[in-house]
Design a protein around this motif. Structure first.
Motif, PDB file in Angstrom:
ATOM      1  N   ASN A  74      -2.377  21.287   4.009  1.00  0.00           N
ATOM      2  CA  ASN A  74      -2.939  20.440   5.066  1.00  0.00           C
ATOM      3  C   ASN A  74      -2.146  19.154   5.267  1.00  0.00           C
ATOM      4  O   ASN A  74      -2.693  18.117   5.652  1.00  0.00           O
ATOM      5  N   LEU A  75      -0.854  19.219   5.032  1.00  0.00           N
ATOM      6  CA  LEU A  75       0.001  18.053   5.246  1.00  0.00           C
ATOM      7  C   LEU A  75       0.487  17.975   6.688  1.00  0.00           C
ATOM      8  O   LEU A  75       0.762  16.886   7.199  1.00  0.00           O
ATOM      9  N   ILE A  76       0.640  19.120   7.350  1.00  0.00           N
ATOM     10  CA  ILE A  76       1.012  19.165   8.760  1.00  0.00           C
ATOM     11  C   ILE A  76       0.196  20.246   9.443  1.00  0.00           C
ATOM     12  O   ILE A  76      -0.380  21.127   8.783  1.00  0.00           O
ATOM     13  N   SER A  86       0.835  -1.198   0.000  1.00  0.00           N
ATOM     14  CA  SER A  86       0.000   0.000   0.000  1.00  0.00           C
ATOM     15  C   SER A  86       0.871   1.249   0.000  1.00  0.00           C
ATOM     16  O   SER A  86       1.974   1.256   0.557  1.00  0.00           O
ATOM     17  N   PRO A  87       0.405   2.335  -0.618  1.00  0.00           N
ATOM     18  CA  PRO A  87       1.169   3.591  -0.602  1.00  0.00           C
ATOM     19  C   PRO A  87       1.376   4.088   0.821  1.00  0.00           C
ATOM     20  O   PRO A  87       0.495   3.934   1.682  1.00  0.00           O
ATOM     21  N   LEU A  88       2.524   4.694   1.068  1.00  0.00           N
ATOM     22  CA  LEU A  88       2.811   5.195   2.405  1.00  0.00           C
ATOM     23  C   LEU A  88       1.991   6.434   2.740  1.00  0.00           C
ATOM     24  O   LEU A  88       1.708   6.691   3.913  1.00  0.00           O
ATOM     25  N   PHE A  89       1.632   7.194   1.713  1.00  0.00           N
ATOM     26  CA  PHE A  89       0.940   8.453   1.974  1.00  0.00           C
ATOM     27  C   PHE A  89       0.275   8.911   0.684  1.00  0.00           C
ATOM     28  O   PHE A  89       0.784   8.668  -0.408  1.00  0.00           O
ATOM     29  N   SER A  90      -0.871   9.559   0.826  1.00  0.00           N
ATOM     30  CA  SER A  90      -1.580  10.115  -0.325  1.00  0.00           C
ATOM     31  C   SER A  90      -1.547  11.634  -0.244  1.00  0.00           C
ATOM     32  O   SER A  90      -2.095  12.229   0.688  1.00  0.00           O
ATOM     33  N   TYR A  91      -0.885  12.247  -1.201  1.00  0.00           N
ATOM     34  CA  TYR A  91      -0.768  13.698  -1.232  1.00  0.00           C
ATOM     35  C   TYR A  91      -1.978  14.307  -1.936  1.00  0.00           C
ATOM     36  O   TYR A  91      -2.547  13.696  -2.851  1.00  0.00           O
ATOM     37  N   PRO A  92      -2.361  15.521  -1.556  1.00  0.00           N
ATOM     38  CA  PRO A  92      -3.387  16.218  -2.341  1.00  0.00           C
ATOM     39  C   PRO A  92      -2.844  16.525  -3.731  1.00  0.00           C
ATOM     40  O   PRO A  92      -1.653  16.799  -3.896  1.00  0.00           O
ATOM     41  N   PRO A  93      -3.684  16.456  -4.756  1.00  0.00           N
ATOM     42  CA  PRO A  93      -3.201  16.671  -6.129  1.00  0.00           C
ATOM     43  C   PRO A  93      -2.477  18.002  -6.305  1.00  0.00           C
ATOM     44  O   PRO A  93      -1.535  18.095  -7.103  1.00  0.00           O
ATOM     45  N   ALA A  94      -2.895  19.032  -5.564  1.00  0.00           N
ATOM     46  CA  ALA A  94      -2.284  20.349  -5.745  1.00  0.00           C
ATOM     47  C   ALA A  94      -0.821  20.384  -5.316  1.00  0.00           C
ATOM     48  O   ALA A  94      -0.063  21.255  -5.746  1.00  0.00           O
ATOM     49  N   TYR A  95      -0.405  19.443  -4.463  1.00  0.00           N
ATOM     50  CA  TYR A  95       0.976  19.458  -3.979  1.00  0.00           C
ATOM     51  C   TYR A  95       1.956  19.056  -5.074  1.00  0.00           C
ATOM     52  O   TYR A  95       3.076  19.554  -5.135  1.00  0.00           O
ATOM     53  N   GLY A  96       1.537  18.154  -5.962  1.00  0.00           N
ATOM     54  CA  GLY A  96       2.345  17.815  -7.138  1.00  0.00           C
ATOM     55  C   GLY A  96       3.689  17.220  -6.817  1.00  0.00           C
ATOM     56  O   GLY A  96       4.716  17.682  -7.316  1.00  0.00           O
ATOM     57  N   GLU A  97       3.699  16.155  -5.994  1.00  0.00           N
ATOM     58  CA  GLU A  97       4.986  15.610  -5.564  1.00  0.00           C
ATOM     59  C   GLU A  97       5.748  14.910  -6.661  1.00  0.00           C
ATOM     60  O   GLU A  97       6.930  14.626  -6.529  1.00  0.00           O
ATOM     61  N   ALA A 113       1.707  17.358  18.710  1.00  0.00           N
ATOM     62  CA  ALA A 113       2.016  15.980  18.330  1.00  0.00           C
ATOM     63  C   ALA A 113       3.119  15.962  17.277  1.00  0.00           C
ATOM     64  O   ALA A 113       3.363  16.958  16.577  1.00  0.00           O
ATOM     65  N   ALA A 114       3.804  14.825  17.170  1.00  0.00           N
ATOM     66  CA  ALA A 114       4.852  14.674  16.158  1.00  0.00           C
ATOM     67  C   ALA A 114       4.250  14.836  14.768  1.00  0.00           C
ATOM     68  O   ALA A 114       3.191  14.289  14.466  1.00  0.00           O
ATOM     69  N   ARG A 115       4.905  15.623  13.939  1.00  0.00           N
ATOM     70  CA  ARG A 115       4.418  15.863  12.580  1.00  0.00           C
ATOM     71  C   ARG A 115       4.968  14.790  11.655  1.00  0.00           C
ATOM     72  O   ARG A 115       6.175  14.628  11.529  1.00  0.00           O
ATOM     73  N   LYS A 116       4.073  14.069  11.028  1.00  0.00           N
ATOM     74  CA  LYS A 116       4.467  12.990  10.134  1.00  0.00           C
ATOM     75  C   LYS A 116       3.837  13.207   8.765  1.00  0.00           C
ATOM     76  O   LYS A 116       2.659  13.565   8.651  1.00  0.00           O
ATOM     77  N   VAL A 117       4.631  12.994   7.736  1.00  0.00           N
ATOM     78  CA  VAL A 117       4.133  12.959   6.365  1.00  0.00           C
ATOM     79  C   VAL A 117       4.588  11.626   5.792  1.00  0.00           C
ATOM     80  O   VAL A 117       5.724  11.474   5.344  1.00  0.00           O
ATOM     81  N   GLY A 118       3.713  10.641   5.852  1.00  0.00           N
ATOM     82  CA  GLY A 118       4.087   9.301   5.436  1.00  0.00           C
ATOM     83  C   GLY A 118       5.170   8.742   6.331  1.00  0.00           C
ATOM     84  O   GLY A 118       5.036   8.697   7.557  1.00  0.00           O
ATOM     85  N   ALA A 119       6.279   8.301   5.721  1.00  0.00           N
ATOM     86  CA  ALA A 119       7.380   7.732   6.505  1.00  0.00           C
ATOM     87  C   ALA A 119       8.167   8.788   7.257  1.00  0.00           C
ATOM     88  O   ALA A 119       8.839   8.477   8.255  1.00  0.00           O
ATOM     89  N   TRP A 120       8.092  10.045   6.812  1.00  0.00           N
ATOM     90  CA  TRP A 120       8.981  11.086   7.318  1.00  0.00           C
ATOM     91  C   TRP A 120       8.433  11.756   8.578  1.00  0.00           C
ATOM     92  O   TRP A 120       7.291  12.193   8.601  1.00  0.00           O
TER      93      TRP A 120
END
Length: 447
Positions: free
Chosen positions: A206-208, A50-61, A214-221
C-alpha cells in the motif's frame, strides 16, 4: 613450593588474554566515541525534524544494514553554510548554459532493436576523440524509454539538481534521504525508477496505487514505473540507463546525484553537490574503491565472486581494453589515485565533458555488461576532451551514505549467462589468461 609449570603457563596465558581483551575494548570504545574527521559541519542549521515517510513494518526498509568502521580520513570535506550553498547552486542553475568553450553534445538519432544501438569496438572507440563538435555521439535511446507522458513531463521540468535512483526486480528497498535542509525538497527533484516487479511489491504494501493517475510519491521520491521488458532482459542493464544517462532523461537539469538503492543518503545533497563538485570545480565526483586500484583487480574479483557469470565475456572485454590502450594505474595518472571507483554514488555537473563521459561509458556497458567499474578508467584515460574528475576518499563515501544489503532472494546470483567456466579459474587470474592482449598490462601491474 612454587607453582606447577602447567599452572604457571596457564596463569600467564590468562593474563595475556585479559590484557588483549581490555586493550581491544578500549580501542573499540575510543573509535566509536571519537568524532569523525571526514565531514566538518555536514548538517544544515535548519534541518527537517519530522520523518519524511512512515513505512509499514512489513516493508522492512532498514533490514540488512552494513556496518562501517572508518572514523577518520586523510582528506576531510568542509561543508559550507547550508543557505549559502542553496543560493550559490540556485544562481548556477539559473544560468541558461554553462560558460564552457565546448557547445552541447549532439546525439546520434535512429531506431534499432537494441536501446544502445550495438556499435562495434572500432565504432565505439572512434567517438572517444571528440574534438570535432559537429560529430553526433551515440548515447542510447535507439528505442523509446517506456515511461508515462506525465512522468516524462515532470522530468523535463526539473531544471536544477536531480537525485536519481532505481530499484529493478525488487532488488532493494526504497529508503528516504536523511539530514535534509528546510529548502531542499522544494528546490531538488527526487526520482526513483522502478519496474513491474518492484511496483507490484510497493502496491502490495500500500505504498503506491498503480491505478491512480496522480503522481506516485513515496516520501521524497517520485516513483517512475518503467516497462523494463521492452528494454534489456537483464534488470541490471535497465538500471544502467537512469544511472549513466541521467543527463538525457533530465535534459534541463544542471546537476545530478545518482545513488544506488542499496544506499541511504545521510547528508543533504545540496551540500554534497556544493562541496564535492562546485568548490572543486569538477565535472564529476565519485569515491575511490575501498580495496582496488587497478581495473584488472576489479575484473578478477568480478569473476571470482560471480558478480558476472560470463567469464569468457569478461576476458574478451579486458583484452579489448588492453589492446586499445588501457594501462594499469601508475603515478603517471595523477591527480587520479585509482582506476577503480565505487560508483554507487556519482555526482555530476551536466557539462559537455561530463555528458560525453557518460555516453561513452554507457556504450561500453551496452556492449559488454553492466559492471561500470570495468570500463571506467578505459573511458576516462582515452577520451578527449577529458572531464575534470574528483575522486574522493572512501571514508567520505561511508559518512555521506549508509549502505544496506540487497533484498535476500532464493536462488539469487549475479547476472549473465550461467553456462560459464568456473569463476576464479587460471584462465582469468593467470598471466596468460588474457592471451597476448593483456600480458603487458599484467606485467606492469605486478612489477
Amino acid at each position: 613450593m612454587g607453582k606447577p609449570p602447567v599452572l604457571l603457563v596457564q596463569s600467564k596465558l590468562l593474563c595475556f588474554s585479559l590484557l588483549y581483551l581490555f586493550t581491544t575494548l578500549f580501542l573499540a570504545l575510543y573509535t566509536s566515541l571519537s568524532p569523525t574527521k571526514c565531514l566538518l559541519r555536514s548538517s544544515p542549521f535548519d534541518p527537517l525534524q519530522s520523518p519524511l515517510f512512515s513505512y509499514p513494518p512489513a516493508y522492512g526498509e532498514h533490514k540488512y544494514a552494513l556496518p562501517t568502521a572508518r572514523p577518520s580520513c586523510s582528506s576531510p570535506v568542509l561543508f559550507s553554510d547550508y543557505l549559502e550553498a542553496v543560493k550559490e547552486i540556485g544562481d548556477l542553475c539559473a544560468i541558461s548554459s554553462w560558460s564552457s568553450p565546448s557547445p552541447p553534445l549532439r546525439y546520434k538519432q535512429g531506431r534499432d532493436g537494441n536501446f544502445g544501438g550495438k556499435f562495434s569496438t572500432r565504432e565505439r572507440f572512434s567517438y572517444f576523440d571528440h574534438r570535432n563538435d559537429s560529430v553526433e555521439v551515440p548515447c542510447g535511446f535507439f528505442k523509446e524509454f517506456p515511461i508515462s507522458a506525465d512522468d516524462r513531463e515532470a522530468m523535463e521540468k526539473c531544471r536544477g539538481v536531480v537525485i536519481a535512483s532505481a530499484v529493478f526486480n525488487d532488488h532493494d528497498k526504497i529508503r528516504q534521504p536523511r539530514g535534509l535542509g528546510s529548502q531542499t525538497l522544494a528546490s531538488v527533484c527526487f526520482f526513483m525508477f522502478v519496474d513491474d516487479a518492484t511496483a507490484k511489491v510497493l502496491e502490495n504494501h500500500n505504498l503506491i496505487s498503480r491505478n491512480s493517475r496522480a503522481a506516485r510519491k513515496v516520501g521524497a521520491w517520485r516513483i517512475v514505473e518503467v516497462a523494463g521488458e521492452r528494454l534489456y532482459e537483464d534488470p541490471a542493464m535497465n538500471g544502467v540507463i537512469p544511472k549513466h544517462l541521467v543527463h538525457r532523461l533530465f535534459p534541463n537539469s544542471k546537476f545530478s546525484v545518482w545513488i544506488d538503492a542499496k544506499l541511504q543518503m545521510a547528508v543533504d545533497p545540496v551540500l554534497l553537490v556544493h562541496s564535492l563538485l562546485v568548490r572543486e570545480g569538477a565535472d564529476m565526483a565519485v569515491s575511490k574503491h575501498p580495496y582496488f586500484v587497478h581495473t584488472m583487480e576489479e575484473a578478477m574479483a568480478t569473476a571470482r565472486w560471480k558478480k558476472w557469470r560470463d567469464v569468457d565475456s569478461l576476458k574478451k572485454q579486458m583484452e579489448t581494453y588492453c589492446e586499445n590502450g588501457l594501462q594499469p594505474w601508475s603515478h603517471n595518472k595523477r591527480p587520479y589515485t585509482s582506476d577503480v571507483p565505487d560508483s554507487a554514488l556519482i555526482l555530476r555537473r551536466h557539462t559537455p565533458a561530463s555528458n560525453l563521459f557518460s555516453c561513452l561509458l554507457f556504450n561500453e556497458l551496452d556492449a559488454f555488461n553492466p559492471r561500470d567499474q570495468l570500463a571506467f578508467a578505459y573511458v576516462r584515460d582515452l577520451m578527449s576532451p577529458t572531464p575534470k574528475l574528483h575522486m574522493f576518499d572512501v571514508e567520505v563515501f561511508e559518512q555521506v551514505a549508509l549502505e544496506y544489503r540487497h533484498n535476500l532472494k532464493r536462488g539469487g546470483g549475479a547476472g549473465g549467462p550461467r553456462r560459464t567456466k568456473r569463476a576464479g579459474s587460471p584462465e582469468l587470474s593467470g598471466n596468460g589468461g588474457f592471451g597476448g592482449g593483456c600480458r603487458k598490462y599484467l606485467e606492469d601491474m605486478w612489477a
